[in-house]
Enzyme design. Structure first.
Site, PDB file in Angstrom:
ATOM      1  N   CYS A  73       0.828  -1.206   0.000  1.00  0.00           N
ATOM      2  CA  CYS A  73       0.000   0.000   0.000  1.00  0.00           C
ATOM      3  C   CYS A  73       0.869   1.265   0.000  1.00  0.00           C
ATOM      4  O   CYS A  73       2.026   1.249   0.450  1.00  0.00           O
ATOM      5  CB  CYS A  73      -0.861   0.037   1.259  1.00  0.00           C
ATOM      6  N   GLU A  75       0.560   3.936   1.919  1.00  0.00           N
ATOM      7  CA  GLU A  75       0.886   4.431   3.263  1.00  0.00           C
ATOM      8  C   GLU A  75       2.126   3.747   3.826  1.00  0.00           C
ATOM      9  O   GLU A  75       2.997   4.377   4.426  1.00  0.00           O
ATOM     10  CB  GLU A  75      -0.286   4.209   4.216  1.00  0.00           C
ATOM     11  N   CYS A 115      -2.169  -1.030   7.197  1.00  0.00           N
ATOM     12  CA  CYS A 115      -1.493   0.281   7.227  1.00  0.00           C
ATOM     13  C   CYS A 115      -1.711   0.970   8.573  1.00  0.00           C
ATOM     14  O   CYS A 115      -0.795   1.598   9.116  1.00  0.00           O
ATOM     15  CB  CYS A 115      -1.988   1.159   6.087  1.00  0.00           C
TER      16      CYS A 115
HETATM   17  N1  THU Z   1      -4.279   0.306  -1.039  1.00  0.00           N
HETATM   18  C1  THU Z   1      -3.459   1.261  -0.518  1.00  0.00           C
HETATM   19  O1  THU Z   1      -2.486   1.669  -1.136  1.00  0.00           O
HETATM   20  N2  THU Z   1      -3.747   1.726   0.720  1.00  0.00           N
HETATM   21  C2  THU Z   1      -4.804   1.321   1.480  1.00  0.00           C
HETATM   22  O2  THU Z   1      -4.894   1.709   2.635  1.00  0.00           O
HETATM   23  C3  THU Z   1      -5.817   0.452   0.903  1.00  0.00           C
HETATM   24  C4  THU Z   1      -5.454  -0.216  -0.361  1.00  0.00           C
HETATM   25  C5  THU Z   1      -3.961  -0.247  -2.345  1.00  0.00           C
HETATM   26  C6  THU Z   1      -3.545  -1.698  -2.320  1.00  0.00           C
HETATM   27  C7  THU Z   1      -3.878  -2.134  -3.710  1.00  0.00           C
HETATM   28  O3  THU Z   1      -2.787  -1.814  -4.558  1.00  0.00           O
HETATM   29  C8  THU Z   1      -5.069  -1.271  -4.102  1.00  0.00           C
HETATM   30  O4  THU Z   1      -5.082  -0.184  -3.191  1.00  0.00           O
HETATM   31  C9  THU Z   1      -6.413  -1.990  -4.032  1.00  0.00           C
HETATM   32  O5  THU Z   1      -6.588  -2.625  -2.799  1.00  0.00           O
END
Ligand code: THU
Length: 160
Positions: A73, A75, A115
């Site tokens: 992710c 974050e 996260c």
């Molecule tokens: N994702 C994030 O980057 N942060 C979050 O807190 C939730 C999900 C990303 C992970 C994945 O690449 C995409 O969003 C879909 O879940």
């Protein structure tokens, strides 16, 4: 037996323009970072921008992988870099912007559970709250004064 109630207090800004100027600047960094996301599988792009107490701004975006769980992710991409690069500095706040490439996301998108756990680690480490601001591509912005508001009953080092 007794029942306990756990409350979180959050601030809701009706739109981007309502934010203080310095928060807008950090949000803009998160928006820029979002555009650098590598999200060919979900087509959901997320950007995060962190302000450190030394004035540095660290950004990150989600980085996906053909082996899905190997991706990360936005974050955590940002906060692990901040921790690795400036281990003795405090994190003041994080701005998060998220949304699908298929449609405009107008709901504030909160950080996922993993996260929250990772951000909580740094809050405990630095013994000072980390402010979290999150939004979609447009619309309301939510502010939490501390990550702990978003992770009641958190697991941390005090139980180890
Ligand atoms: N994702 C994030 O980057 N942060 C979050 O807190 C939730 C999900 C990303 C992970 C994945 O690449 C995409 O969003 C879909 O879940």
């Amino acid at each position: 037996m007794k029942t306990i109630k756990i409350e979180s207090i959050l601030d809701v800004f009706e739109n981007f323009d309502e934010l203080p100027k310095d928060i807008k600047l950090l949000m803009d960094k998160a928006k820029e970072a979002r555009l650098k996301a590598y999200a060919p599988y979900s087509n959901f792009q997320v950007g995060a921008a962190i302000l450190m107490d030394n004035g540095e701004i660290i950004t990150g975006s989600n980085q996906e992988n053909a082996s899905y769980p190997s991706g990360l992710c936005a974050e955590r991409t940002a906060i692990f870099y901040a921790g690795a690069q400036f281990p003795n500095s405090k994190i003041l706040r994080m701005a998060i912007v998220a949304g699908s490439n298929h449609n405009i996301t107008a709901l504030p998108i909160p950080p996922c559970g993993a996260c929250r756990q990772s951000i909580a680690e740094y809050e405990v480490k630095q013994e000072a709250p980390i402010e979290i601001f999150f939004m979609g591509q447009t619309g309301k912005v939510i502010k939490s004064n501390s990550l702990s508001n978003l992770l009641p009953l958190m697991f941390d080092k005090s139980v180890l």
